[in-house]
Write a protein that holds these residues in place. Structure first.
Motif, short mmCIF file in Angstrom:
data_model
loop_
_atom_site.label_atom_id
_atom_site.label_comp_id
_atom_site.label_asym_id
_atom_site.label_seq_id
_atom_site.Cartn_x
_atom_site.Cartn_y
_atom_site.Cartn_z
N PHE A 10 -23.72 80.91 18.29
CA PHE A 10 -23.58 79.74 19.18
C PHE A 10 -22.23 79.06 18.99
O PHE A 10 -21.54 78.74 19.96
CB PHE A 10 -24.73 78.78 18.86
CG PHE A 10 -24.77 77.51 19.65
CD1 PHE A 10 -25.16 77.50 20.98
CD2 PHE A 10 -24.44 76.29 19.05
CE1 PHE A 10 -25.21 76.32 21.70
CE2 PHE A 10 -24.49 75.11 19.76
CZ PHE A 10 -24.87 75.12 21.10
N GLY A 11 -21.86 78.87 17.74
CA GLY A 11 -20.56 78.24 17.46
C GLY A 11 -20.70 77.10 16.46
O GLY A 11 -21.80 76.81 15.99
N GLU A 12 -19.59 76.46 16.17
CA GLU A 12 -19.58 75.34 15.22
C GLU A 12 -20.23 74.11 15.85
O GLU A 12 -20.23 73.96 17.08
CB GLU A 12 -18.15 75.01 14.81
CG GLU A 12 -17.42 76.13 14.09
CD GLU A 12 -17.77 76.21 12.61
OE1 GLU A 12 -18.68 75.49 12.16
OE2 GLU A 12 -17.12 77.01 11.91
N ILE A 13 -20.73 73.24 15.02
CA ILE A 13 -21.48 72.08 15.51
C ILE A 13 -20.63 70.81 15.51
O ILE A 13 -20.06 70.42 14.49
CB ILE A 13 -22.74 71.88 14.61
CG1 ILE A 13 -23.67 73.09 14.74
CG2 ILE A 13 -23.49 70.60 14.95
CD1 ILE A 13 -24.10 73.41 16.16
N LYS A 21 -14.92 67.31 9.92
CA LYS A 21 -13.75 66.69 9.26
C LYS A 21 -12.46 67.36 9.74
O LYS A 21 -11.47 66.70 10.03
CB LYS A 21 -13.87 66.80 7.74
CG LYS A 21 -14.82 65.80 7.14
CD LYS A 21 -15.06 66.02 5.67
CE LYS A 21 -14.00 65.42 4.78
NZ LYS A 21 -14.42 65.45 3.35
N GLN A 22 -12.52 68.68 9.84
CA GLN A 22 -11.35 69.44 10.29
C GLN A 22 -10.98 69.06 11.72
O GLN A 22 -9.81 68.89 12.05
CB GLN A 22 -11.74 70.91 10.19
CG GLN A 22 -10.65 71.92 10.38
CD GLN A 22 -11.29 73.30 10.60
OE1 GLN A 22 -12.24 73.67 9.91
NE2 GLN A 22 -10.78 74.02 11.56
N LYS A 23 -11.99 68.88 12.58
CA LYS A 23 -11.75 68.55 13.98
C LYS A 23 -11.49 67.06 14.21
O LYS A 23 -11.15 66.63 15.30
CB LYS A 23 -12.98 68.93 14.84
CG LYS A 23 -13.27 70.40 14.93
CD LYS A 23 -12.23 71.17 15.70
CE LYS A 23 -12.40 71.03 17.19
NZ LYS A 23 -11.50 71.94 17.93
N LYS A 24 -11.71 66.28 13.16
CA LYS A 24 -11.62 64.81 13.27
C LYS A 24 -12.52 64.29 14.41
O LYS A 24 -12.15 63.40 15.18
CB LYS A 24 -10.18 64.35 13.45
CG LYS A 24 -9.31 64.57 12.23
CD LYS A 24 -8.48 63.35 11.94
CE LYS A 24 -7.73 63.30 10.63
NZ LYS A 24 -7.64 64.45 9.82
N ILE A 72 -16.00 60.39 12.49
CA ILE A 72 -17.37 60.91 12.44
C ILE A 72 -18.30 59.72 12.25
O ILE A 72 -18.11 58.93 11.33
CB ILE A 72 -17.57 61.91 11.26
CG1 ILE A 72 -16.59 63.07 11.39
CG2 ILE A 72 -19.01 62.41 11.22
CD1 ILE A 72 -16.54 63.98 10.16
N THR A 73 -19.28 59.59 13.16
CA THR A 73 -20.26 58.50 13.00
C THR A 73 -21.61 59.08 12.62
O THR A 73 -21.94 60.22 12.98
CB THR A 73 -20.41 57.67 14.29
OG1 THR A 73 -21.01 58.48 15.31
CG2 THR A 73 -19.07 57.13 14.78
#
Ligand code: NAD
Length: 232
Positions: free
Chosen positions: A63-66, A112-115, A160-161
């Motif tokens: 599916f991919g990253e979340i 975290k990587q994608k901010k 990130i919330t």
């Protein structure tokens, strides 16, 4: 479009939330205990946290990253404490909290990587106020409040919330299994709005909390309970 993982979305609140978010254009991956022949779905037992590795790896490969995690799967248990067995205690805590804590730890590095990241926990008003004979369930749900506040601080600088929604009584298979018709009527008698919360109301709040409009809301719990936590 963002990838969303909703645990426990084979029925009830999670299922309606999945339908709502798909209709909004999100890519949604669903899990549940039932075996279902639908796209982007895995049947998985979260009472064993080791299965979380299997879930995470399957989702990543197929599916991919979340980007957005909805920690929703959970079981209600009504039992006096002196009737509780250790095995069952551990299983319920695993299903309702530990597996989700661990799943969150696996998805956070990518966020975290994608901010960017949104995490919503479906807790319960049983974790906000006490519920006699549901002390274990209540404890599994109140665990989310400390978790959310601490993680909100830890991840704030990464956009990130993490928030919790605490539903009151919602008419779902969980409620139908917990209460017979007479008990349902007695329950509604003490709900100020004299009605069950509808799953779509929870879905709408999830939709808001994961939206850009809610980017400043983090570490919070919102009671969606038809007035049940306001007092009597
Ligand atoms: P539901 O029984 O309709 O759905 C629960 C979902 O979680 C299902 O998909 C089920 O397969 C999954 N699930 C449960 N235990 C699991 C396990 N061990 N492993 C894997 N999947 C598991 O119930 P619902 O009412 O939609 O509940 C959703 C969430 O809302 C739960 O966390 C519940 O505690 C919470 N909640 C419900 C109410 C209510 O009145 N219904 C009130 C407050 C909080």
């Amino acid at each position: 479009m963002k990838n969303v993982l909703i645990t426990g979305s084979s029925s009830g609140i999670g299922k309606i939330a999945a339908e709502k978010l798909k209709a909004e254009g999100y890519n949604v991956f669903q899990t549940g205990r039932k075996k279902l022949d639908i796209e982007n779905y895995l049947s998985i037992d979260l009472s064993d946290p080791k299965n979380v590795n299997k879930l995470y790896n399957y989702v990543k490969e197929n599916f991919g990253e979340i980007d957005i995690l909805i920690n929703n799967a959970g079981e209600y248990l009504y039992s006096p404490i002196d009737k509780m067995k250790l095995d069952e205690t551990i299983k319920i805590f695993n299903s309702n909290f530990i597996s989700h804590y661990y799943l969150t730890s696996l998805v956070v590095p990518y966020m975290k990587q994608k901010k960017f990241g949104r995490i919503v926990n479906i807790a319960s008003i049983s974790g906000v106020v006490g519920e006699a004979n549901a002390s274990l369930y209540s404890a599994t749900k109140s665990a989310y409040f400390g978790f959310s506040k601490s993680l909100a601080l830890e991840l704030a600088e990464y956009n990130i919330t993490i928030n919790s929604i605490s539903p009151g009584w919602v008419e779902t298979p969980l409620t139908n299994a917990a209460l017979n018709e007479q008990e349902k009527m007695e329950t509604l008698d003490v709900v100020p709005q004299k009605r069950f919360v509808e799953p779509v109301e929870i879905a709408n709040l999830i939709k808001y909390l994961i939206s850009d409009s809610a980017k400043g809301i983090t570490g919070q719990n919102i009671n969606l309970c038809a007035g049940l936590t306001c007092g009597c």
